[in-house]
Motif scaffolding. Structure first.
Motif, PDB file in Angstrom:
ATOM      1  N   UNK B 175       0.680  -1.278  -0.053  1.00 34.00           N
ATOM      2  CA  UNK B 175      -0.024  -0.049  -0.116  1.00 34.00           C
ATOM      3  C   UNK B 175       0.862   1.274   0.153  1.00 34.00           C
ATOM      4  N   UNK B 177      -0.582   3.993   0.942  1.00 34.25           N
ATOM      5  CA  UNK B 177      -1.636   5.101   1.595  1.00 34.25           C
ATOM      6  C   UNK B 177      -3.054   5.492   0.923  1.00 34.25           C
ATOM      7  N   UNK B 178      -2.648   5.440  -0.420  1.00 38.61           N
ATOM      8  CA  UNK B 178      -3.946   5.829  -1.058  1.00 38.61           C
ATOM      9  C   UNK B 178      -4.537   4.565  -1.745  1.00 38.61           C
ATOM     10  N   UNK B 179      -3.859   3.426  -1.749  1.00 34.41           N
ATOM     11  CA  UNK B 179      -4.547   2.317  -2.290  1.00 34.41           C
ATOM     12  C   UNK B 179      -3.781   1.055  -1.676  1.00 34.41           C
ATOM     13  N   UNK B 180      -4.584  -0.068  -1.794  1.00 36.46           N
ATOM     14  CA  UNK B 180      -3.821  -1.169  -1.115  1.00 36.46           C
ATOM     15  C   UNK B 180      -4.196  -2.395  -2.078  1.00 36.46           C
ATOM     16  N   UNK B 253      -8.648  -1.978   6.731  1.00 35.22           N
ATOM     17  CA  UNK B 253      -8.780  -1.041   5.626  1.00 35.22           C
ATOM     18  C   UNK B 253      -9.886  -1.439   4.357  1.00 35.22           C
ATOM     19  N   UNK B 329      -4.018   4.534 -11.273  1.00 36.69           N
ATOM     20  CA  UNK B 329      -4.173   3.718 -10.255  1.00 36.69           C
ATOM     21  C   UNK B 329      -4.996   2.718 -10.790  1.00 36.69           C
ATOM     22  N   UNK B 364      -7.876  -1.976  -3.267  1.00 35.93           N
ATOM     23  CA  UNK B 364      -8.840  -0.957  -2.871  1.00 35.93           C
ATOM     24  C   UNK B 364      -8.139   0.289  -3.077  1.00 35.93           C
ATOM     25  N   UNK B 366      -8.559   4.718  -3.078  1.00 35.21           N
ATOM     26  CA  UNK B 366      -9.512   5.884  -2.658  1.00 35.21           C
ATOM     27  C   UNK B 366      -9.644   6.788  -3.899  1.00 35.21           C
TER      28      UNK B 366
END
Lengths: 556, 372
Positions: B175, B177-180, B253, B329, B364, B366
């Motif tokens: 990750x 921090x914005x996606x994982x 998350x 992304x 995931x 954002x």
């Protein structure tokens, strides 16, 4: 009579002298103004020991007939004002008639004068006591000689600074007259030695005498109905505002609002805390301005100063933005340290095909096709680009910072700053000071895309960051911003501060290797901007070395 | 030392080794590769070892012939260059003290090497304590999570991939921090009695592992020792420091209760994202995904550049929804996902979107908030 005593004339004069005469340079100023008013074409200034021992101004002006000489020392006696109405239409210099009276009250003054056709005469005033007028041999014009300034006022004498400093002040004063009256011949003699002899010329040449011909040649020019300005490209900026000169109808003045207008013209082109070099000659009808605010007449009151402020800011900025501001490197200015100079020479002398002397990464040294010009990255820090008349060295971070600044400004103006929401909110512990600054700036931060929520006592969670900064650590982004606003120049609006900060963060780092595509995009983006010669903090983005410079350097 | 080996194999090994040796350093030994020739019954082997002190690699390749065992320490960059230029035939390497004589059919080189005693020692691998992980799965897991690793060094724990081995379950998470990206697989190896592993492996190490894995590898053996991880394939041993730090709780998350589910053909979506990206710039990377009955519309508009609208049919009957994502992304995921169709689960425009293929691979991301 009551206990209130009327001050004696000599005391009044001494007090007035304190206002008008602060130091020898003030005497020079008053005397030269008188000379100019008398229509002098040649003015010679002599000072000894910084003017403490001697100040003498010799001119070839109209001179005075013997019977008028005593009037020159009478307070409020002047040949220049006839009625009170005239006071508001003054365009001569020494109208207040205080000058000689004041000078005569604090030193020993000898005045000798002759009109073109009349007889020469002289008179001496020492500590306010006048001698009689005696016939004397004199050339047409006037000589005023002042010795032992403040001899009779020990309190003030103590405040005089060193000889060197007082001499500098005299030199500055003469320089200002020389620049504002380029058609008058000026000479400055210091302790019997000639320091300047300036034949009539023009303003630019005169500026060159005091600031060097290189700067004078680099000066841009702008002319409107109200003013004529000479102003240097941003890279000539200085740490003080001393090289900003305003003249109103030929008289040197200071004005905070106009100074602000000038700084506004150079906004972001010059680092904070530095000042441009500029010479602005205002020509305004006497009805637009009141010069009677202060005895030294250095401060004046304009009828519409903000209009002038806007005009100066807009006109100068327009010219600065529209021109090629890449800093020129004069060959003489190349680094003198042997190693460095060697490297520079090696670098520019190597033939095509020869291996580079500097350790250039070979991959980056390949020519860049996209712009049609050759560009390569130097040590992952600079871009070296071939341009029409030579080459340009670009600071990649500074240039990109400027691009990002414009981008942020554009997005901010359109209220369209894209923000990336965070999947893992970053929790930041804040100090009390940081917390207070966050509360102050929270709304602004949000409008930029930095969204925060309270997260327990003393901490906040960053929920979103500007999309342009999505690759940055949210914690450092927030804390650095808060620390910066704590130290920021209080004159700088928080919005500007934030824009500059974000642009700096979003810009490619000094030391980052750029791909050919990135280099091409950087240059294209810069080319699309109206102004790209300095970064958000006002540092230059590029320097230029022309072929002519190179030829001079190699003595071809 | 006196060996003969295939130029191709040696060149490939040196290319991999070159990615390990640091470019700039004051220690000459670590810009070099140590070659060790060992006699075996049929021919022998040549082992390459290199390290940047924190991170190292040993690669073993078969030699055509080992006449004399021995060791040489040679500059990596120069050897790589030489091997690239050489004709594709066997090459001979003989040592004369620290000097290597390289014999090519049409040329010969003498290369001054270093004293092997100056070369750092590379830890050995203890097979007995090792966990065994299916090699194929591991390669896939690396590729399917690597793109989400953070490049920002400040959030240090996120600059690597989390590797978790719990019984037979292997999980990898990355990750920024914005996606994982999260992926799970089950090991077929016998790891009974082994301790669970939860480590953050630098992405450089994972990359190298992916590079040295071949189809012939069935397992990767794994040892964790305090701050180090050692990985072993058939040909290679990698050792690397681990990233110390706290990797976020990935399970918390991944959002649950996403009421909107879309099933999208991967290629169509990927093509649409690529098309619409043409009208974005590196400064404005934002694409609006508008989902309504039966279709998805991708839209972007960039001042001074232009706009793009791409539509794709969709089997969707739910509520309309608009999301804005960074197209990169989305594309990063679509590039590696593999499956023909992907599911996208959404809730509202301020909440994360979740791509899924089956239960074991989850991505995931954002959204962006921007008016467009």
């Amino acid at each position: 009579m009551g206990s209130i005593a009327v001050l004696g004339a000599d005391v009044v004069n001494k007090i007035a002298a304190g206002e008008v005469i602060e130091r020898p340079a003030s005497v020079v100023k008053e005397l030269v103004e008188n000379s100019l008013d008398a229509g002098a074409r040649e003015i010679r200034v002599d000072v000894e020991e910084g003017g403490r021992k001697l100040v003498r101004v010799t001119d070839d002006g109209g001179g005075m007939p013997p019977d008028e000489i005593p009037l020159a020392f009478a307070p409020h006696a002047t040949s220049k004002l006839a009625t009170a109405d005239d006071l508001f239409r003054v365009s001569t210099f020494g109208f207040r008639g205080e000058a000689l009276a004041s000078i005569g009250s604090v030193s020993r003054v000898r005045i000798a004068s002759r009109t073109a056709r009349g007889e020469g005469a002289e008179m001496v005033v020492e500590n306010g006591e006048a001698s009689t007028v005696r016939p004397a041999a004199a050339a047409p014009g006037t000589i005023v000689e002042m010795r032992n300034l403040f001899h009779s006022v020990p309190v003030r004498r103590k405040f005089l600074r060193s000889v060197e400093i007082e001499t500098e002040h005299v030199q500055d004063t003469v320089a200002r007259f020389a620049v504002s009256h380029p058609d008058v011949r000026f000479e400055l003699w210091v302790d019997g030695q000639q320091r300047h002899a300036l034949p009539p010329s023009d303003r630019r040449t005169r500026i060159g005498v005091f600031y060097g011909t290189e700067l004078a040649e680099a000066l841009r020019e702008a002319e409107t109905k109200q003013f004529h300005a000479f102003f240097a490209p941003p890279q000539y900026s200085r740490v003080s505002a001393k090289a900003i000169w305003f003249f109103l109808n030929g008289r040197f003045i200071r004005d905070r609002v106009l100074l602000r207008g000038l700084n506004e013209a150079y906004r972001e082109m010059i680092p904070h805390g530095r000042y441009p070099v500029a010479f602005v000659f205002l020509t305004l009808p006497a009805s637009e301005v009141d010069v009677n605010v202060h005895p030294t007449k250095v401060e004046v009151r304009f009828r519409s100063v903000w209009k002038l402020h806007d005009q100066i800011a807009a006109t100068l900025r327009g010219k600065l933005v529209g021109s090629d501001l890449a800093v020129r490197v004069a060959p003489g200015a190349l680094p003198q340290e042997p190693g460095q100079a060697r490297a520079v020479v090696d670098f520019f002398t190597r033939g095509p095909g020869e291996p580079p002397v500097l350790e250039l990464p070979t991959a980056a040294a390949r020519p860049l096709v996209t712009t049609g010009r050759r560009v390569f990255q130097l040590h992952n820090r600079y871009l070296v680009e071939e341009v029409d008349d030579g080459l340009r060295v670009i600071d990649q971070h500074a240039l990109h910072e400027r691009i990002m600044l414009e981008e942020f400004r554009k997005q901010y103006a359109a209220a369209a700053i894209a923000r990336q929401r965070l999947l893992l909110p970053a929790v930041v512990e804040l100090s009390k000071a940081q917390r207070a600054r966050l509360d102050d700036g929270r709304e602004l931060l949000e409008s930029f895309g930095i969204e925060t929520d309270d997260f327990g006592p003393g901490a906040v969670a960053v929920r979103a960051v500007p999309a342009l900064l999505a690759d940055h650590d949210p914690v450092t982004l927030l804390t650095d911003f808060l620390d910066l606003t704590g130290e920021a120049d209080p004159e700088l609006p928080l919005l500007e501060c934030a824009l500059e900060f974000l642009a700096c963060r979003a810009a490619v780092k000094f030391g980052k290797k750029l791909s050919e595509e990135e280099i091409a995009r950087l240059l294209e983006d810069a080319a699309a901007l109206d102004y790209s010669a300095s970064c958000a903090h006002g540092r230059p983005t590029a320097i230029k070395l022309t072929l002519t410079d190179l030829e001079r350097f190699f003595q071809r | 030392m006196k060996v003969k080996c295939s130029r191709g194999q040696l060149a490939e090994a040196f290319t991999i080794a070159s990615s390990v040796v640091p470019l700039r350093t004051t220690i000459p030994a670590i810009t070099s590769v140590k070659l060790t020739a060992t006699k075996e019954k049929a021919g022998g082997t040549l082992e390459l070892a290199c390290t940047d002190m924190e991170f190292g690699l040993k690669l073993t390749l078969p030699a055509t012939e080992v006449k004399e065992e021995g060791t040489l320490v040679l500059p990596a960059a120069r050897m790589s260059g030489l091997l690239r230029e050489a004709a594709d035939q066997d090459i001979g390497i003989d040592s004369d003290g620290n000097i290597a004589h390289i014999r090519l059919p049409d040329a010969s080189f003498k290369i001054v090497g270093l004293d092997p005693a100056d070369f750092p020692t590379i830890p050995t691998f203890d097979d007995r304590a090792a966990l065994k992980v299916d090699a194929g799965d591991l390669g896939t897991m690396i590729r399917k999570t690597q793109f989400a690793v953070s490049t920002e060094v400040v959030r240090y724990a996120l600059t690597g991939q989390l590797l978790e081995v719990k019984g037979k379950d292997i999980r990898m998470v990355a990750s920024d921090g914005k996606r994982l990206a999260y992926i799970k697989s089950r090991s077929s190896g016998k790891n009974e009695g082994q301790k669970d592993v939860r480590v953050i492996v630098p992405t450089k190490t994972m990359n190298l592992l992916d590079k040295v894995l071949t189809d012939e590898d069935a397992f990767v053996s794994l040892n964790v020792e305090e701050t180090q991880v050692r990985l072993k394939t058939r040909k290679a041993v990698i050792f690397s420091r681990l990233i110390e730090g706290h990797f976020p709780d990935y399970e918390a998350v991944v959002p649950a209760n996403l009421d909107k589910k879309l099933v999208i053909p991967r290629d169509l979506l990927h093509a649409a994202v690529r098309k619409v990206s043409l009208m974005t710039t590196d400064k404005t990377r934002a694409v609006k995904f508008s989902i309504s009955k039966g279709k998805m519309t991708l839209f972007t508009r960039t001042q001074d550049v232009g706009e793009a609208r791409v539509e794709l049919p969709l089997d969707y009957k739910g509520e309309e929804i608009e999301m804005v994502f960074n197209p990169d992304y989305v594309a990063d995921y679509l590039k590696v996902v593999g499956e023909e169709t992907v599911e996208l689960h959404l809730k509202d425009k301020g909440s994360a979107g979740v791509f899924r293929t089956g239960k074991d691979y989850v991505y995931v991301l954002m959204p962006l908030t921007v008016s467009m």
